[in-house]
Write a protein that holds these residues in place. Structure first.
Motif, PDB file in Angstrom:
ATOM      1  N   VAL A  38       9.551  -1.570  11.771  1.00  0.00           N
ATOM      2  CA  VAL A  38      10.200  -2.333  10.717  1.00  0.00           C
ATOM      3  C   VAL A  38      11.699  -2.050  10.765  1.00  0.00           C
ATOM      4  CG1 VAL A  38       8.190  -2.384   9.196  1.00  0.00           C
ATOM      5  CG2 VAL A  38       9.794  -0.485   9.025  1.00  0.00           C
ATOM      6  N   PRO A  39      12.528  -2.973  10.299  1.00  0.00           N
ATOM      7  CA  PRO A  39      13.981  -2.761  10.339  1.00  0.00           C
ATOM      8  C   PRO A  39      14.407  -1.578   9.484  1.00  0.00           C
ATOM      9  CG  PRO A  39      13.448  -5.073   9.926  1.00  0.00           C
ATOM     10  CD  PRO A  39      12.171  -4.305   9.778  1.00  0.00           C
ATOM     11  N   ALA A  40      15.461  -0.928   9.910  1.00  0.00           N
ATOM     12  CA  ALA A  40      16.022   0.185   9.128  1.00  0.00           C
ATOM     13  C   ALA A  40      16.352  -0.287   7.726  1.00  0.00           C
ATOM     14  CB  ALA A  40      17.269   0.724   9.812  1.00  0.00           C
ATOM     15  N   GLY A  41      16.062   0.542   6.742  1.00  0.00           N
ATOM     16  CA  GLY A  41      16.313   0.210   5.356  1.00  0.00           C
ATOM     17  C   GLY A  41      15.132  -0.412   4.642  1.00  0.00           C
ATOM     18  N   THR A  42      14.061  -0.666   5.395  1.00  0.00           N
ATOM     19  CA  THR A  42      12.878  -1.286   4.791  1.00  0.00           C
ATOM     20  C   THR A  42      12.095  -0.300   3.931  1.00  0.00           C
ATOM     21  OG1 THR A  42      12.667  -2.797   6.681  1.00  0.00           O
ATOM     22  CG2 THR A  42      10.720  -2.510   5.280  1.00  0.00           C
ATOM     23  N   MET A  99       0.848  -1.190   0.000  1.00  0.00           N
ATOM     24  CA  MET A  99       0.000   0.000   0.000  1.00  0.00           C
ATOM     25  C   MET A  99       0.883   1.240   0.000  1.00  0.00           C
ATOM     26  SD  MET A  99      -3.017   1.079   2.676  1.00  0.00           S
ATOM     27  CE  MET A  99      -1.931   1.608   4.017  1.00  0.00           C
ATOM     28  N   ARG A 100       0.534   2.201  -0.840  1.00  0.00           N
ATOM     29  CA  ARG A 100       1.270   3.455  -0.883  1.00  0.00           C
ATOM     30  C   ARG A 100       0.533   4.493  -0.048  1.00  0.00           C
ATOM     31  NH1 ARG A 100       4.027   5.697  -6.276  1.00  0.00           N
ATOM     32  NH2 ARG A 100       5.400   4.001  -5.588  1.00  0.00           N
ATOM     33  N   ILE A 101       1.256   5.186   0.816  1.00  0.00           N
ATOM     34  CA  ILE A 101       0.656   6.260   1.599  1.00  0.00           C
ATOM     35  C   ILE A 101       1.194   7.607   1.120  1.00  0.00           C
ATOM     36  CG2 ILE A 101       0.194   4.868   3.657  1.00  0.00           C
ATOM     37  CD1 ILE A 101       2.717   6.121   4.914  1.00  0.00           C
ATOM     38  N   ARG A 102       0.313   8.601   1.158  1.00  0.00           N
ATOM     39  CA  ARG A 102       0.702   9.985   0.877  1.00  0.00           C
ATOM     40  C   ARG A 102       0.975  10.671   2.195  1.00  0.00           C
ATOM     41  NH1 ARG A 102      -2.137  14.812  -2.717  1.00  0.00           N
ATOM     42  NH2 ARG A 102      -1.438  16.524  -1.382  1.00  0.00           N
ATOM     43  N   ILE A 103       2.068  11.423   2.248  1.00  0.00           N
ATOM     44  CA  ILE A 103       2.477  12.126   3.458  1.00  0.00           C
ATOM     45  C   ILE A 103       2.498  13.614   3.157  1.00  0.00           C
ATOM     46  CG2 ILE A 103       4.242  12.335   5.248  1.00  0.00           C
ATOM     47  CD1 ILE A 103       5.368   9.614   4.196  1.00  0.00           C
ATOM     48  N   GLU A 114       3.060  -6.805   5.545  1.00  0.00           N
ATOM     49  CA  GLU A 114       3.021  -7.088   6.987  1.00  0.00           C
ATOM     50  C   GLU A 114       2.757  -5.827   7.805  1.00  0.00           C
ATOM     51  OE1 GLU A 114       7.475  -7.026   5.771  1.00  0.00           O
ATOM     52  OE2 GLU A 114       5.535  -7.709   4.955  1.00  0.00           O
ATOM     53  N   VAL A 115       3.188  -4.670   7.294  1.00  0.00           N
ATOM     54  CA  VAL A 115       2.901  -3.417   7.970  1.00  0.00           C
ATOM     55  C   VAL A 115       1.446  -3.027   7.767  1.00  0.00           C
ATOM     56  CG1 VAL A 115       3.411  -0.943   8.023  1.00  0.00           C
ATOM     57  CG2 VAL A 115       5.277  -2.592   7.815  1.00  0.00           C
ATOM     58  N   VAL A 116       0.955  -3.174   6.567  1.00  0.00           N
ATOM     59  CA  VAL A 116      -0.438  -2.846   6.264  1.00  0.00           C
ATOM     60  C   VAL A 116      -1.385  -3.643   7.145  1.00  0.00           C
ATOM     61  CG1 VAL A 116      -2.221  -2.837   4.466  1.00  0.00           C
ATOM     62  CG2 VAL A 116       0.140  -2.209   3.895  1.00  0.00           C
ATOM     63  N   ASP A 117      -1.072  -4.897   7.370  1.00  0.00           N
ATOM     64  CA  ASP A 117      -1.941  -5.751   8.193  1.00  0.00           C
ATOM     65  C   ASP A 117      -2.034  -5.257   9.624  1.00  0.00           C
ATOM     66  OD1 ASP A 117      -2.391  -7.372   6.020  1.00  0.00           O
ATOM     67  OD2 ASP A 117      -0.863  -8.858   6.561  1.00  0.00           O
ATOM     68  N   ARG A 118      -1.023  -4.531  10.096  1.00  0.00           N
ATOM     69  CA  ARG A 118      -1.016  -4.056  11.482  1.00  0.00           C
ATOM     70  C   ARG A 118      -1.619  -2.663  11.632  1.00  0.00           C
ATOM     71  NH1 ARG A 118       4.581  -5.710  11.443  1.00  0.00           N
ATOM     72  NH2 ARG A 118       5.187  -3.510  11.607  1.00  0.00           N
ATOM     73  N   LEU A 119      -1.888  -1.987  10.535  1.00  0.00           N
ATOM     74  CA  LEU A 119      -2.363  -0.614  10.610  1.00  0.00           C
ATOM     75  C   LEU A 119      -3.789  -0.539  11.158  1.00  0.00           C
ATOM     76  CD1 LEU A 119      -1.143   0.886   7.209  1.00  0.00           C
ATOM     77  CD2 LEU A 119      -0.212   1.362   9.487  1.00  0.00           C
ATOM     78  N   PRO A 120      -4.086   0.503  11.938  1.00  0.00           N
ATOM     79  CA  PRO A 120      -5.470   0.716  12.385  1.00  0.00           C
ATOM     80  C   PRO A 120      -6.334   1.158  11.204  1.00  0.00           C
ATOM     81  CG  PRO A 120      -4.091   2.567  13.034  1.00  0.00           C
ATOM     82  CD  PRO A 120      -3.168   1.532  12.456  1.00  0.00           C
ATOM     83  N   ASP A 121      -7.647   1.149  11.401  1.00  0.00           N
ATOM     84  CA  ASP A 121      -8.571   1.551  10.331  1.00  0.00           C
ATOM     85  C   ASP A 121      -8.313   2.989   9.882  1.00  0.00           C
ATOM     86  OD1 ASP A 121      -9.762  -0.930  10.402  1.00  0.00           O
ATOM     87  OD2 ASP A 121     -11.318  -0.322  11.824  1.00  0.00           O
ATOM     88  N   SER A 122      -7.976   3.842  10.824  1.00  0.00           N
ATOM     89  CA  SER A 122      -7.645   5.230  10.518  1.00  0.00           C
ATOM     90  C   SER A 122      -6.142   5.442  10.686  1.00  0.00           C
ATOM     91  CB  SER A 122      -8.409   6.178  11.444  1.00  0.00           C
ATOM     92  OG  SER A 122      -7.913   7.499  11.335  1.00  0.00           O
TER      93      SER A 122
END
Length: 277
Positions: free
Chosen positions: A40-44, A1-5, A71-79
């Motif tokens: 997540v590990p540095a460099g990810t 998943m791509r996030i905009r910051i 694996e990060v997306v699966d841990r994210l909250p709904d918001s």
């Protein structure tokens, strides 16, 4: 998943956007915070911005993107609001995340941008010099004629080779479309240069401002700016002004449905430019 910051920063204590070994940079601080908060590990993770800012340059409306592994997306909250709060809790106060959002399909912070808009602020009278704004406004000892500066600026707008106003890099083009260049005074009387283009080359905005200051002081005629542009090489008469007066204000993007097409167009153009220099 791509996030905009969407983010902002006071560039005073940063050595620019791009990560550099042993130096404090916006990209380095932001990337480290993302690794910490997302566990997540540095460099990810890799963060890409709309436009790299030089050392000392500020941003109110910088935009970046980051691709998150599954694996990060699966841990994210709904918001993503709690993630935004945790990031701002980790980051120093001179770097703030305004929003994290799931990027629409085809979004690319760099190649998807239609334009970048900067502002350069100058206090050109003693009564305008505010010590509380000294990090963001250039204090100039002589009054500037904004009408003359606007006359000069008109000859620079459009598609041109801005080699005379850029610190050139081998293999990189200096052709840009300058969409807006004008001066006005804000409610406090500060002279504000409004600069918008599809993209900028290194030190371009600060060199343009330095050229127009020479006109505004009366040391050069308005036609001189166009003469410098036509010369297509750096002129010793053009001073690159200090970074701290410059702020990236906003980045413009097309509608979501047109994002992928914009990325393809920009990527192809950049590849062609880099191939032919």
């Amino acid at each position: 998943m791509r996030i905009r910051i969407d983010l902002a920063y006071d560039g005073t204590d940063f050595k620019g956007w791009a990560s550099q070994p042993a130096l404090r940079t916006v990209q380095g601080e932001l990337t480290a915070a993302l690794h910490t908060v997302l566990r997540v590990p540095a460099g990810t993770l890799q963060v890409t911005c709309a436009g790299r800012t030089d050392s000392g340059v500020h941003a109110r409306g910088q935009v970046a993107h980051c691709d998150l592994p599954a694996e990060v997306v699966d841990r994210l909250p709904d918001s993503l609001e709690p993630v935004t709060r945790r990031l701002n809790g980790v980051l120093d106060p001179d770097l703030r995340i305004h929003a994290l959002t799931v990027a629409p399909e085809g979004f690319d912070a760099r190649f998807g941008a239609l334009w970048r808009r900067y502002a350069y602020r100058i206090a050109d009278r003693p009564e305008l010099v505010d010590p509380l704004r000294r990090r963001h406004v250039l204090a100039w000892p002589r009054a500037l004629d904004l009408d003359a500066m606007n006359e000069a600026a008109a000859g620079l707008v459009g598609l041109h080779d801005f080699a005379a106003f850029c610190k050139q890099r081998e293999g990189a083009t200096t052709i840009r479309t300058l969409q807006e260049l004008r001066w006005s005074r804000d409610a406090d009387g500060i002279a504000v240069g409004h600069v918008r283009a599809d993209a900028f080359c290194h030190s371009m905005v600060r060199a343009l401002v330095g050229c127009l200051i020479a006109v505004g002081e009366g040391r050069r005629e308005p036609a001189w700016a166009a003469e410098i542009l036509a010369g297509r090489r750096r002129d010793p008469g053009v001073v690159v002004v200090h970074a701290h007066g410059l702020t990236l204000e906003e980045v413009g993007y097309p509608d979501d449905a047109d994002l992928a097409a914009r990325v393809l167009l920009t990527s192809a153009r950049r590849t062609e430019e880099e191939t032919h220099g």
